[in-house]
Scaffold this motif. Sequence first.
Motif, PDB file in Angstrom:
ATOM      1  N   LYS A   2       0.831  -1.199   0.000  1.00 46.39           N
ATOM      2  CA  LYS A   2       0.000   0.000   0.000  1.00 46.39           C
ATOM      3  C   LYS A   2       0.870   1.254   0.000  1.00 46.39           C
ATOM      4  CE  LYS A   2      -3.466   1.515   3.245  1.00 46.39           C
ATOM      5  NZ  LYS A   2      -2.636   1.730   4.340  1.00 46.39           N
ATOM      6  N   ILE A   3       0.575   2.174  -0.919  1.00 49.63           N
ATOM      7  CA  ILE A   3       1.332   3.420  -0.995  1.00 49.63           C
ATOM      8  C   ILE A   3       0.728   4.435  -0.025  1.00 49.63           C
ATOM      9  CG2 ILE A   3       2.035   5.312  -2.514  1.00 49.63           C
ATOM     10  CD1 ILE A   3       3.319   2.689  -3.283  1.00 49.63           C
ATOM     11  N   GLN A   4       1.581   5.031   0.787  1.00 49.82           N
ATOM     12  CA  GLN A   4       1.117   6.015   1.751  1.00 49.82           C
ATOM     13  C   GLN A   4       2.030   7.220   1.725  1.00 49.82           C
ATOM     14  OE1 GLN A   4       1.658   2.701   4.065  1.00 49.82           O
ATOM     15  NE2 GLN A   4       0.062   3.158   5.538  1.00 49.82           N
ATOM     16  N   GLU A   5       1.591   8.253   2.433  1.00 47.14           N
ATOM     17  CA  GLU A   5       2.470   9.401   2.623  1.00 47.14           C
ATOM     18  C   GLU A   5       3.350   9.099   3.830  1.00 47.14           C
ATOM     19  OE1 GLU A   5       0.340  13.061   2.872  1.00 47.14           O
ATOM     20  OE2 GLU A   5      -0.774  12.678   1.021  1.00 47.14           O
ATOM     21  N   THR A  40       7.787  14.868   2.141  1.00 47.25           N
ATOM     22  CA  THR A  40       7.012  13.654   2.407  1.00 47.25           C
ATOM     23  C   THR A  40       7.104  12.743   1.187  1.00 47.25           C
ATOM     24  OG1 THR A  40       5.507  14.941   3.774  1.00 47.25           O
ATOM     25  CG2 THR A  40       4.713  12.825   3.010  1.00 47.25           C
ATOM     26  N   LEU A  41       7.308  11.453   1.426  1.00 46.40           N
ATOM     27  CA  LEU A  41       7.452  10.497   0.323  1.00 46.40           C
ATOM     28  C   LEU A  41       6.148   9.748   0.086  1.00 46.40           C
ATOM     29  CD1 LEU A  41      10.906   8.951   1.296  1.00 46.40           C
ATOM     30  CD2 LEU A  41      10.464  10.805  -0.321  1.00 46.40           C
ATOM     31  N   GLU A  42       5.920   9.390  -1.155  1.00 42.60           N
ATOM     32  CA  GLU A  42       4.788   8.517  -1.479  1.00 42.60           C
ATOM     33  C   GLU A  42       5.326   7.121  -1.740  1.00 42.60           C
ATOM     34  OE1 GLU A  42       1.155  10.296  -3.589  1.00 42.60           O
ATOM     35  OE2 GLU A  42       2.850  11.297  -4.548  1.00 42.60           O
ATOM     36  N   VAL A  43       5.312   6.297  -0.713  1.00 43.72           N
ATOM     37  CA  VAL A  43       5.909   4.960  -0.788  1.00 43.72           C
ATOM     38  C   VAL A  43       5.118   4.008   0.104  1.00 43.72           C
ATOM     39  CG1 VAL A  43       8.300   5.652  -1.295  1.00 43.72           C
ATOM     40  CG2 VAL A  43       7.495   5.649   1.060  1.00 43.72           C
ATOM     41  N   SER A  44       5.500   2.756   0.085  1.00 41.88           N
ATOM     42  CA  SER A  44       4.918   1.793   1.010  1.00 41.88           C
ATOM     43  C   SER A  44       5.637   1.912   2.346  1.00 41.88           C
ATOM     44  CB  SER A  44       5.072   0.373   0.467  1.00 41.88           C
ATOM     45  OG  SER A  44       5.037  -0.543   1.534  1.00 41.88           O
ATOM     46  N   LEU A 154       6.100  13.824  -2.520  1.00 40.26           N
ATOM     47  CA  LEU A 154       4.828  14.430  -2.909  1.00 40.26           C
ATOM     48  C   LEU A 154       5.103  15.684  -3.721  1.00 40.26           C
ATOM     49  CD1 LEU A 154       2.530  14.338   0.214  1.00 40.26           C
ATOM     50  CD2 LEU A 154       2.095  13.355  -2.025  1.00 40.26           C
ATOM     51  N   THR A 155       4.291  15.920  -4.722  1.00 39.62           N
ATOM     52  CA  THR A 155       4.596  17.026  -5.615  1.00 39.62           C
ATOM     53  C   THR A 155       3.829  18.301  -5.277  1.00 39.62           C
ATOM     54  OG1 THR A 155       2.998  16.055  -7.103  1.00 39.62           O
ATOM     55  CG2 THR A 155       5.322  15.622  -7.571  1.00 39.62           C
ATOM     56  N   GLU A 156       3.655  18.568  -3.981  1.00 35.62           N
ATOM     57  CA  GLU A 156       2.951  19.787  -3.577  1.00 35.62           C
ATOM     58  C   GLU A 156       3.637  21.019  -4.193  1.00 35.62           C
ATOM     59  OE1 GLU A 156       2.885  19.973   0.737  1.00 35.62           O
ATOM     60  OE2 GLU A 156       3.231  17.814   0.690  1.00 35.62           O
ATOM     61  N   GLU A 157       4.951  21.046  -4.115  1.00 35.74           N
ATOM     62  CA  GLU A 157       5.709  22.212  -4.582  1.00 35.74           C
ATOM     63  C   GLU A 157       5.306  22.541  -6.021  1.00 35.74           C
ATOM     64  OE1 GLU A 157       7.087  19.509  -3.188  1.00 35.74           O
ATOM     65  OE2 GLU A 157       8.795  20.041  -1.915  1.00 35.74           O
ATOM     66  N   ALA A 158       5.227  21.521  -6.861  1.00 35.84           N
ATOM     67  CA  ALA A 158       4.890  21.734  -8.266  1.00 35.84           C
ATOM     68  C   ALA A 158       3.501  22.339  -8.393  1.00 35.84           C
ATOM     69  CB  ALA A 158       4.960  20.415  -9.032  1.00 35.84           C
ATOM     70  N   ASN A 159       2.562  21.821  -7.596  1.00 32.03           N
ATOM     71  CA  ASN A 159       1.192  22.331  -7.663  1.00 32.03           C
ATOM     72  C   ASN A 159       1.118  23.784  -7.216  1.00 32.03           C
ATOM     73  OD1 ASN A 159       0.524  19.802  -8.445  1.00 32.03           O
ATOM     74  ND2 ASN A 159      -0.221  19.137  -6.449  1.00 32.03           N
ATOM     75  N   GLU A 160       1.856  24.086  -6.172  1.00 37.19           N
ATOM     76  CA  GLU A 160       1.789  25.438  -5.613  1.00 37.19           C
ATOM     77  C   GLU A 160       2.315  26.472  -6.579  1.00 37.19           C
ATOM     78  OE1 GLU A 160       3.696  25.394  -1.818  1.00 37.19           O
ATOM     79  OE2 GLU A 160       2.310  23.895  -1.087  1.00 37.19           O
ATOM     80  N   SER A 161       3.352  26.137  -7.309  1.00 38.93           N
ATOM     81  CA  SER A 161       3.943  27.130  -8.222  1.00 38.93           C
ATOM     82  C   SER A 161       3.189  27.188  -9.540  1.00 38.93           C
ATOM     83  CB  SER A 161       5.414  26.810  -8.455  1.00 38.93           C
ATOM     84  OG  SER A 161       5.527  25.545  -9.066  1.00 38.93           O
ATOM     85  N   GLY A 162       2.180  26.346  -9.662  1.00 41.69           N
ATOM     86  CA  GLY A 162       1.325  26.389 -10.844  1.00 41.69           C
ATOM     87  C   GLY A 162       1.962  25.805 -12.081  1.00 41.69           C
TER      88      GLY A 162
END
Length: 163
Positions: A2-5, A40-44, A154-162
Amino acid sequence: AKIQEVRLNELIEELVALSQQRAKFNNVRIETDFEENLPTLEVSQSELQQVFLNLVNNAFDAMEKHGGRLKITTSRSDDKIQVEVSDNGPGIPQANLPRIFDPFFTTKPVGKGTGLGLSICYGIINKLGGNLEVRSSLGKGTTFTVDLPISLALTEEANESGT
């Protein structure tokens, strides 16, 4: 799996807490040196726990006779997150180093180890696109280095910068 944060520092912190009893019993001091604010990593989570628990337990096994120091360090560079698990135990003979990740290779007495631990760890880290390496010198100790690609973050940074 299962992939989690997963927050790496917290995951390792928990393993250290779980290992304190054994550390005390084996006269091993555990030190940690965490870089703050790792992504934060998206991994098992269970797979990573398995890897680090294995490395920690191997270090305990190595230092069983005389005790010592186990140090776990996390850091980040541009393209990777790095975890080092190092002990100041007896070290691994140079001749064994190339084979240390081979399935069924073990230096433990019969009935003590299957020799699967490190090869499974290697497989897990490899599958994540990372790398698991070992450095060791006799009488000085052993360091296992786990590199995880920053692309697992997690790609939050990418989302935030648009972008």
